[in-house]
Design an enzyme around this catalytic site. Structure first.
Site, PDB file in Angstrom:
ATOM      1  N   HIS A  87      -9.239  -2.238  -4.949  1.00 42.66           N
ATOM      2  CA  HIS A  87      -8.133  -2.517  -4.039  1.00 42.66           C
ATOM      3  C   HIS A  87      -7.146  -3.500  -4.658  1.00 42.66           C
ATOM      4  O   HIS A  87      -5.922  -3.370  -4.453  1.00 42.66           O
ATOM      5  CB  HIS A  87      -8.632  -3.063  -2.701  1.00 42.66           C
ATOM      6  CG  HIS A  87      -7.497  -3.220  -1.731  1.00 42.66           C
ATOM      7  ND1 HIS A  87      -6.976  -2.156  -1.029  1.00 42.66           N
ATOM      8  CD2 HIS A  87      -6.755  -4.301  -1.400  1.00 42.66           C
ATOM      9  CE1 HIS A  87      -5.964  -2.580  -0.295  1.00 42.66           C
ATOM     10  NE2 HIS A  87      -5.811  -3.874  -0.499  1.00 42.66           N
TER      11      HIS A  87
ATOM     12  N   ASP B 175      -3.159  -2.976  -5.061  1.00 41.68           N
ATOM     13  CA  ASP B 175      -2.123  -3.951  -4.715  1.00 41.68           C
ATOM     14  C   ASP B 175      -1.205  -4.227  -5.902  1.00 41.68           C
ATOM     15  O   ASP B 175       0.023  -4.339  -5.751  1.00 41.68           O
ATOM     16  CB  ASP B 175      -2.764  -5.267  -4.274  1.00 41.68           C
ATOM     17  CG  ASP B 175      -3.269  -5.243  -2.841  1.00 41.68           C
ATOM     18  OD1 ASP B 175      -2.909  -4.324  -2.079  1.00 41.68           O
ATOM     19  OD2 ASP B 175      -4.041  -6.163  -2.491  1.00 41.68           O
TER      20      ASP B 175
ATOM     21  N   HIS C 197       0.822  -1.207   0.000  1.00 41.58           N
ATOM     22  CA  HIS C 197       0.000   0.000   0.000  1.00 41.58           C
ATOM     23  C   HIS C 197       0.861   1.265   0.000  1.00 41.58           C
ATOM     24  O   HIS C 197       0.579   2.227  -0.723  1.00 41.58           O
ATOM     25  CB  HIS C 197      -0.947   0.018   1.210  1.00 41.58           C
ATOM     26  CG  HIS C 197      -1.878  -1.142   1.248  1.00 41.58           C
ATOM     27  ND1 HIS C 197      -2.659  -1.437   2.349  1.00 41.58           N
ATOM     28  CD2 HIS C 197      -2.169  -2.098   0.322  1.00 41.58           C
ATOM     29  CE1 HIS C 197      -3.369  -2.522   2.097  1.00 41.58           C
ATOM     30  NE2 HIS C 197      -3.086  -2.942   0.875  1.00 41.58           N
TER      31      HIS C 197
ATOM     32  N   HIS D 245      -0.816 -11.273  -5.170  1.00 44.45           N
ATOM     33  CA  HIS D 245       0.569 -10.905  -4.892  1.00 44.45           C
ATOM     34  C   HIS D 245       1.567 -11.902  -5.488  1.00 44.45           C
ATOM     35  O   HIS D 245       2.605 -11.501  -6.020  1.00 44.45           O
ATOM     36  CB  HIS D 245       0.789 -10.802  -3.390  1.00 44.45           C
ATOM     37  CG  HIS D 245       0.038  -9.685  -2.745  1.00 44.45           C
ATOM     38  ND1 HIS D 245       0.225  -8.360  -3.095  1.00 44.45           N
ATOM     39  CD2 HIS D 245      -0.895  -9.680  -1.765  1.00 44.45           C
ATOM     40  CE1 HIS D 245      -0.564  -7.592  -2.360  1.00 44.45           C
ATOM     41  NE2 HIS D 245      -1.256  -8.372  -1.550  1.00 44.45           N
TER      42      HIS D 245
END
Length: 298
Positions: free
Chosen positions: A232, A236, A76, A259
């Site tokens: 969001h 990321d 973030h 991720h």
């Protein structure tokens, strides 16, 4: 066309989402060609560069590790810095995890607003993609393709009444990030809370720093956007792409990625020097791939 840093030191503090450890963060101006460098002030200012070569664990957050020194949940803060066009900054931190704050990047943007941006005398260099690089795992995939600007497309699909298929597509720059993505918060499903805690995760999680989805609704609404979940995930993605180490001239398409795939793409990209070149915006002077490693090592 010139590199930037921040004008003034600024600081914040808070609890880590996964470790539950309280930490202090201070952003410090850095000279040209420094890049984004974390410094563990609790460990004699040990430096950990925000680089793909330092990626460690990436299951539920992106963590960096160098010589056994770990730093967790960087995405973030990195998304805010990278999207704001800040090339060089030291991030001093006295804990193992970056504070989660409200679960979005907006508090970090406010911190950067307070810090200001200073232009340096060094030319800004860009990583320009010259051929596609892709990572595919079953129905999940991510690819990076040639483009003249930094463009992302992020698709998610969760089987939940408030989520389902959501797609975000945008040119990434300071204003678009601020208006479209910065306020989007991290989220989890209520059914996953206990399993995650049994794994030693989300020890610092609360209704103040994450959206919690029940079986058919949201525990702590209202949502900031109807598609806050997709936004969001795009946030990321940008934070993980910051680990390339230079501003991107590329189009990135992520389909049900996370991720792990994001960082696999970064590693594969940096490992294939035939897929990119380094250029300045005004002169488009190509540099050798070895200069990326030299820059990242400084």
């Amino acid at each position: 066309m010139f590199q930037t840093t921040i004008q003034h030191e600024v600081s914040t503090e808070g609890i880590g989402l996964h470790t539950g450890v309280f930490g202090h963060v201070r952003l410090v101006p850095a000279p040209g060609d420094t890049g984004i460098v974390f410094r563990r002030t609790d460990l004699d200012n040990f430096p950990i560069e925000a680089s793909g070569r330092n990626v460690a664990r990436v299951s539920y957050a992106t963590s960096l590790m160098k010589q056994g020194v770990l730093l967790s949940t960087t995405e973030h803060l990195l998304a805010a810095i990278y999207s704001s066009g800040i090339d060089n900054v030291f991030i001093d931190i006295d804990a193992i995890e970056v504070p989660i704050l409200d679960g979005s990047a907006e508090p970090f943007l406010r911190l950067l607003d307070e810090a200001g941006i200073r232009r340096l005398r060094r030319r800004r260099r860009y990583l320009k993609i010259t051929k596609p690089v892709e990572v595919i795992e079953a129905d999940r995939r991510i690819g990076i393709y040639p483009a003249d600007e930094f463009h992302v497309q992020c698709y998610v699909d969760f089987p939940h009444p408030l989520v389902g298929p959501q797609q975000i597509e945008m040119v990434v720059e300071a204003d678009s990030f601020r208006s479209l993505l910065a306020r989007a918060r991290t989220f989890c499903f209520e059914r996953d809370i206990e399993p995650l805690r049994s794994m030693g995760l989300i020890r610092g999680g609360s209704l103040d720093n994450a959206i919690v989805l029940t079986s058919d609704g949201v525990m702590n609404g209202p949502l900031r956007f109807p598609d806050e979940f997709g936004r969001h995930k795009a946030l990321d993605l940008i934070g993980d792409l910051a680990l390339v180490g230079l501003p991107l001239l590329a189009r990135v398409e992520a389909h049900k990625a996370g991720h792990a795939l994001h960082t696999q793409l970064v590693s594969r990209l940096l490992g294939d020097s035939s897929s990119w070149t380094i250029t300045t915006e005004d002169e488009h002077i190509a540099e050798t791939p070895q200069m990326v490693e030299a820059s990242a090592a400084n």
